[in-house]
Design a protein around this motif. Structure first.
Motif, mmCIF file in Angstrom:
data_model
loop_
_atom_site.group_PDB
_atom_site.id
_atom_site.type_symbol
_atom_site.label_atom_id
_atom_site.label_comp_id
_atom_site.label_asym_id
_atom_site.label_seq_id
_atom_site.Cartn_x
_atom_site.Cartn_y
_atom_site.Cartn_z
ATOM 1 N N ILE A 322 0.909 -1.210 -0.206
ATOM 2 C CA ILE A 322 0.133 -0.039 0.152
ATOM 3 C C ILE A 322 0.982 1.358 -0.024
ATOM 4 N N ASP A 323 1.936 1.199 0.756
ATOM 5 C CA ASP A 323 3.014 2.455 0.939
ATOM 6 C C ASP A 323 3.411 2.774 -0.522
ATOM 7 N N ILE A 324 3.826 1.647 -1.189
ATOM 8 C CA ILE A 324 4.491 1.819 -2.483
ATOM 9 C C ILE A 324 3.555 2.395 -3.527
ATOM 10 N N LEU A 325 2.439 1.768 -3.682
ATOM 11 C CA LEU A 325 1.491 1.926 -4.675
ATOM 12 C C LEU A 325 0.605 3.173 -4.373
ATOM 13 N N SER A 326 0.542 3.668 -3.176
ATOM 14 C CA SER A 326 -0.478 4.830 -2.968
ATOM 15 C C SER A 326 0.302 6.468 -2.782
ATOM 16 N N THR A 327 1.571 6.042 -2.691
ATOM 17 C CA THR A 327 2.155 7.397 -2.447
ATOM 18 C C THR A 327 2.585 8.241 -3.998
ATOM 19 N N PRO A 328 2.727 7.651 -4.976
ATOM 20 C CA PRO A 328 3.078 8.606 -6.203
ATOM 21 C C PRO A 328 1.970 9.492 -6.646
ATOM 22 N N SER A 329 2.229 10.604 -7.106
ATOM 23 C CA SER A 329 0.941 11.357 -7.713
ATOM 24 C C SER A 329 0.530 11.214 -8.968
ATOM 25 N N LYS A 330 1.081 10.118 -9.422
ATOM 26 C CA LYS A 330 0.542 9.357 -10.854
ATOM 27 C C LYS A 330 0.138 8.139 -10.698
ATOM 28 N N LEU A 331 -0.921 7.609 -11.310
ATOM 29 C CA LEU A 331 -1.336 6.454 -11.227
ATOM 30 C C LEU A 331 -0.626 5.627 -12.578
ATOM 31 N N PRO A 332 -0.498 4.324 -12.386
ATOM 32 C CA PRO A 332 0.173 3.777 -13.511
ATOM 33 C C PRO A 332 -0.725 3.246 -14.624
ATOM 34 N N TYR A 333 -1.853 3.348 -14.390
ATOM 35 C CA TYR A 333 -2.843 2.867 -15.542
ATOM 36 C C TYR A 333 -4.241 3.391 -15.286
ATOM 37 N N VAL A 334 -5.146 3.378 -16.181
ATOM 38 C CA VAL A 334 -6.609 3.339 -15.826
ATOM 39 C C VAL A 334 -7.383 2.194 -16.396
ATOM 40 N N ARG A 335 -7.919 1.791 -15.339
ATOM 41 C CA ARG A 335 -8.862 0.467 -15.881
ATOM 42 C C ARG A 335 -10.487 0.794 -16.097
ATOM 43 N N ILE A 336 -10.639 0.382 -17.299
ATOM 44 C CA ILE A 336 -12.080 0.818 -17.697
ATOM 45 C C ILE A 336 -12.832 -0.527 -17.337
ATOM 46 N N LEU A 337 -13.767 -0.368 -16.590
ATOM 47 C CA LEU A 337 -14.949 -1.537 -16.344
ATOM 48 C C LEU A 337 -16.077 -1.591 -17.277
ATOM 49 N N GLY A 338 -16.303 -0.406 -18.067
ATOM 50 C CA GLY A 338 -17.313 -0.623 -19.051
ATOM 51 C C GLY A 338 -17.537 0.837 -19.693
ATOM 52 N N PHE A 339 -18.326 1.013 -20.781
ATOM 53 C CA PHE A 339 -18.557 2.250 -21.301
ATOM 54 C C PHE A 339 -19.796 1.975 -22.278
ATOM 55 N N ASN A 340 -20.453 3.255 -22.702
ATOM 56 C CA ASN A 340 -21.339 3.184 -23.633
ATOM 57 C C ASN A 340 -20.805 3.976 -24.938
#
Lengths: 404, 404
Positions: A322-340
């Motif tokens: 959690i420490d490693i992954l929640s610290t950066p101010s940029k996310l590694p990717y965006v995961r899409i669950l669905g769209f129209n």
């Protein structure tokens, strides 16, 4: 095309959410509504009653154009990290406004409170620390500190749950200096924690409570949810054989606590201040989730905090991760669950200027964040009969995308 | 008082075991029979059908005077470590003889084979290594090496399962230079792996198989076991609600494999040579224990080896723990599971000269070995309904001792 973001859990998607989406469209004048949604586990440390794909489908049938997943390291967290993960996700997708419900209902109040907070940040921190040292829980201590430093005012009451969340969103936007306009709409009916359903607008809590007590969709529930949610709740039960609740997970977390060493337990996120000893000791004589919680609960260890800890025990999530992954101010990717179709057009337009990849299908080489998501999803489905589990888990790798 | 040791699993205690105990008394002329018995999990990597306390009671009603537990780090292991743990436990209790069943039935053959083995140890090791490198499993490679180096002879066939175990016992006694006289009795009826019951002497395998297929005590089973075993099998079902088998544990090991990282999996005892990857990959599409085993099994990864690995996954036992605990040539304690009046008198006499403590009740400060035992026991009982679990687990801390 212009997009407005909303931060949601949709557990389940109900008529109040329909209203929220409509108001967001109106207030933002955006072409596209993007919801960032918690996955299998929710902010208050609970398993979602139906899985994220079913909740996504209900939302897409009711005005939301894109649903993206709030990464696990931010989802099962206090409001600050929850807000950070949500806003950073929406930012990557280029939203120009964010619309949230609040008891206050006035955006300018949030902005004023933010400047007040910046001014008094040191004073707030010191007061917070003192209350924590006195044995208060974090939410209590924080609420007291807001009041005693006069950051919480009559017009901006920071003891109200939706004001607190909204304030975290505004704080994140302004701290990161993002070009996102915060918009708030007043929540008039049904408080966050209301326990019973009255009329067509009900809290998700009251809907879940009724569903769990009656173990079926009653008229009072169906009055409070759109048809698409009714369909998804029914379909999920037929696919999974159950609706998720903590009771189902008791034997798994019990087994895990009883077969981890104290040292291993202490590495798990949320197992702080020697809680591993209390966990081991209480585990000897408990027969249900609620009984265990009652035995663990103290003034300092609130129900929510303990539930979050149990989610991390269930999903085997370490503090270090959690420490490693929640610290950066940029996310590694965006995961899409669905769209129209609208969402699809927006993604197509936005894709070129995005700084991080968009993920739909999960491939072979995984980011550590995706590995946590996979574990969380496996833990979520673990309670299902084996064949149902296989079918539902497949969606993780190859999610159903709705474009009709 | 003089004691003779026997090395057992009693899964369950049957008429063949009654015969073995009688013969051991006769051959050794001892006053006291001490059985060292596997606990919740057995040498071939299976959960015992009823718990160790129930198996102990059946044995004490049928000629055994003391039952002690074979520590977990030696119990779920290949014959060499299994033999080491068993003999070292019995040695601490001062036995003067050890009586085991074998296909050979002649102690002098075992002694001769040992000297032959010492002479040809290097040759054996090299042949073993070559077969392992060719992809053979350890039991296969070892059997071939015994044959090709002529350590296995016509009079001492080291391809037979009970001869192999007996040879390990004799090897341990002579390697450690212990003053224990090995005695063997010929197993005439019912091979180790026989699948069906005929008459009053049947293999434990065939009894378990019938019990699991019929899910009740049939006449053919009750013909092959003493009354005390019948009683214990019945009582255990009424206390626990089930008889243990791998099927019951499937969802727990599946959950654990799906929520451990590859790196964490690779630290578990038995997860060797990249098996963690095969485990993760196969886990995606399996619905039962047997299906999983079939998908994992190869020439090199035998059924027994994989079952042992699954026991260690279930109990969360690390390679490091096993290495540290199974290496010393002295055990940290001897744990008594039960005794009768004769056993009590023998322990009273022996206690003063023993070099390690005798443990009956488990207290607060635990040896790392006892911590593993506790985890193993927790994992064993994990599949039971919560209230039954609590009652049965209490025996671990405060075992029922039979002195009538």
């Amino acid at each position: 095309m212009k997009a407005c973001g909303v931060i949601v859990e949709y557990n389940p998607f109900h008529n109040g959410h329909v209203y929220h989406v409509e108001q967001a469209k109106k207030a933002s004048q955006a072409d596209c509504i993007i919801a960032v949604m918690s996955g299998p586990f929710l902010q208050r440390g609970e398993p979602a009653i139906i899985d994220k794909f079913s909740r996504t489908k209900a939302a897409l049938s009711n005005g939301v154009d894109i649903v993206v997943e709030l990464p696990y390291p931010f989802a099962v967290q206090s409001s600050d990290l929850f807000a950070k993960g949500s806003i950073l996700t929406l930012k990557e997708l280029g939203i120009t406004s964010l619309c949230f419900g609040s008891e206050s209902g006035d955006t300018s109040h949030f902005i004023r409170s933010y400047h007040l907070f910046k001014e008094k940040r040191n004073q707030y921190q010191q007061t917070l620390k003192r209350h924590l040292a006195d044995g208060a829980s974090f939410p209590e201590a924080s609420s007291l500190a807001y009041q005693q430093t006069n950051i919480s005012t009559e017009e901006m009451d920071l003891t109200k749950p939706n004001n607190i969340l909204g304030f975290s969103y505004v704080k994140t936007i302004l701290d990161y200096n993002l070009s996102i306009t915060p918009l708030t709409i007043k929540r008039s009916q049904s408080g966050y924690h209301d326990q019973s359903i009255t009329g067509t607008i009900a809290s998700a809590t009251s809907i879940r409570k009724t569903l769990s007590n009656k173990n079926r969709l009653t008229t009072s529930i169906t009055n409070a949810i759109p048809d698409a949610t009714k369909l998804q709740i029914e379909e999920y039960k037929s696919k999974a054989s159950l609706w998720h609740s903590w009771d189902h997970y008791f034997s798994y977390i019990h087994y895990r606590v009883l077969t981890l060493s104290l040292q291993e337990l202490s590495l798990i996120q949320g197992v702080d201040e020697g809680l591993e000893h209390r966990l081991k000791k209480t585990a000897r004589n408990v027969c249900s989730f609620n009984e265990w919680m009652e035995k663990l609960k103290t003034k300092r260890y609130t129900w929510t905090r303990l539930q979050r800890m149990f989610v991390h025990i269930l999903t085997n999530t370490k503090k270090k991760e959690i420490d490693i992954l929640s610290t950066p101010s940029k996310l590694p990717y965006v995961r899409i669950l669905g769209f129209n179709r609208t969402g699809q057009a927006y993604i197509h337009q936005q894709k070129k200027q995005m700084e991080v990849p968009i993920i739909q299908k999960i491939g072979r080489h995984m980011h550590p964040m995706l590995e946590i998501e996979e574990r969380a999803s496996n833990a979520y489905y673990s309670i299902l009969p084996p064949t149902n589990k296989i079918t539902l888990r497949r969606q993780e790798i190859n999610p159903p995308i709705q474009t009709k």
